[in-house]
Design an enzyme around this catalytic site. Structure first.
Site, PDB file in Angstrom:
ATOM      1  CB  CYS A 126      -0.862   0.048   1.244  1.00 24.39           C
ATOM      2  SG  CYS A 126      -1.939  -1.346   1.293  1.00 24.39           S
ATOM      3  CG  HIS A 266      -3.654   3.058   3.353  1.00 23.95           C
ATOM      4  ND1 HIS A 266      -3.665   2.943   1.939  1.00 23.95           N
ATOM      5  CD2 HIS A 266      -3.469   1.797   3.775  1.00 23.95           C
ATOM      6  CE1 HIS A 266      -3.979   1.658   1.605  1.00 23.95           C
ATOM      7  NE2 HIS A 266      -3.910   0.829   2.716  1.00 23.95           N
ATOM      8  CG  ASN A 296      -6.680  -0.908   1.575  1.00 21.25           C
ATOM      9  OD1 ASN A 296      -6.052  -0.671   0.621  1.00 21.25           O
ATOM     10  ND2 ASN A 296      -6.213  -1.683   2.641  1.00 21.25           N
TER      11      ASN A 296
END
Ligand code: ACO
Length: 339
Positions: A126, A266, A296
């Site tokens: 990520c 994030h 996500n």
């Protein structure tokens, strides 16, 4: 045969590296929490209260990471008002490359016609998009490259175990892009930080599909090549790493959380963002949040959120913006940008 571009190295003063354009793309297909209720033992109520996610996008069968990345890149080029030929480096951050090699960046190069660019992928889960931003900043400040396209793109639906309710409700597909360039007399990236802790590799990983555990006819049913996660441990380290990284990069920039007009975190879990807001003592309305719509999207998450913040004028010229991320590795990264 492509003629290599001449490169210069010199000791000129540090250059300002600006984000001159952003773009993003998400696939059309929407998978809601109600849809997931039909395939695994879960509820909209559980997913919403534990994560904040309401729906996510799923790429079509023949739609690959490079396709989404190219669409985000073309939007960023248009936003920046430059042509693909002006790009001299393409960095794609992804854990779902079209294939092991060639790099997804090479496929993007062809799809957008960036014939003067060198291309490579970054693997930092990520955190990859912000790793890419730091790499781009270093290349531009060292005078080796002038105009760099950084993309975070993922087709996570291809590596999710759709029978595992612990993970399948969390992830989605999409891509975001930013174009960085030296801009004299402009604002830009002020400070960046990257960090990793390989000792915690086990809490979030795809164990199979690589040379350590190749997928074979015999083991295919065990789904080793899908995301495995210890949610509780990931949550704990996500909060700590992002708060520490944010504090370090703000310190490097000579700023405090109170100076920030916008924070682009994030997009993994709303409770993680709330915990960060609490520890940094920044009100939630300064955070750009879109995880309710996309879930996500790993390396694409901060990139898509940055583009949406840009296009909805969340940042004014001169505002200080913090980007902060966390992912498998473990990895984390943060950047402070003056918009
Ligand atoms: N629906 C219903 N119940 C579920 C589901 C689901 N989708 N998933 C798990 N449960 C159950 C578990 O089985 C467990 O049941 P049990 O008590 O009978 O064993 C119960 O819910 C509680 O599970 P926990 O894991 O303790 O739930 P928690 O409150 O910690 O929330 C979550 C889980 C949302 C995964 C949370 O830990 C989290 O967000 N962690 C961080 C995840 C993350 O950020 N990952 C990605 C970061 S890096 C990257 O982006 C790749």
């Amino acid at each position: 045969m492509i003629t290599p571009q001449p490169r210069q190295r010199n000791n000129s003063p540090k250059r300002t590296v600006s984000i001159i354009g952003t773009g993003s793309y998400v696939p059309e297909k929407i998978l809601t929490n109600a849809d997931l209720e039909k395939s695994v033992e879960t509820t909209d109520e559980w997913i919403t209260t534990r994560t904040g996610i309401k729906e996510r996008r799923i790429a079509a069968d023949g739609e690959f990471t490079s396709d989404m990345a190219a669409k985000a890149a073309l939007a960023a080029l248009e936003n920046a008002g430059i042509t693909a030929e002006e790009i001299d480096l393409i960095i794609v951050a992804t854990v779902t490359p079209d294939m092991f090699f060639p790099s997804t960046a090479c496929f993007v190069q062809t799809k957008i016609g960036a014939k003067n660019a060198a291309c490579f992928d970054v693997s930092a889960a990520c955190s990859g998009f912000l790793y890419g931003i730091e790499i781009a900043q270093q290349f531009i400040t060292s005078h080796t490259h002038d105009t760099i396209l950084v993309i975070g793109a993922e087709k996570l639906s291809s590596i999710v175990n759709w029978t595992d309710r612990n993970t399948c409700v969390l992830f989605g597909d999409g891509a975001g892009a930013a174009i960085l360039r030296h801009r004299a007399h402009g604002h830009g990236v002020i400070a960046t930080r990257m960090g990793s802790n390989g000792e915690l590799a086990d809490i979030l990983k795809i164990p199979g599909g690589g040379c350590a555990l190749p997928t074979t006819v015999e083991n295919a049913a065990e789904r080793h090549a899908t995301i495995q996660m210890n949610g509780r441990e990931t949550y704990k380290h996500a909060v700590t790493a992002m708060v520490e990284s944010a504090r370090q990069v703000l310190d490097d920039a000579g700023l405090t959380p109170a100076d920030l007009a916008c924070i682009i975190p994030h997009q993994a879990n709303l409770r993680i963002i709330e915990a960060i807001a609490d520890r940094l003592e920044v009100p939630m309305d300064r955070f750009m949040i879109n995880l309710d719509r996309y879930g996500n999207t790993s390396a694409a998450a901060v990139a898509i959120a940055l583009d949406e913040a840009n296009r909805t004028s969340r940042m004014k010229v001169g505002d200080y913006v913090l980007l902060v991320v966390f992912g498998g590795g473990l990895t984390w990264a943060s950047s402070v940008v003056q918009w």
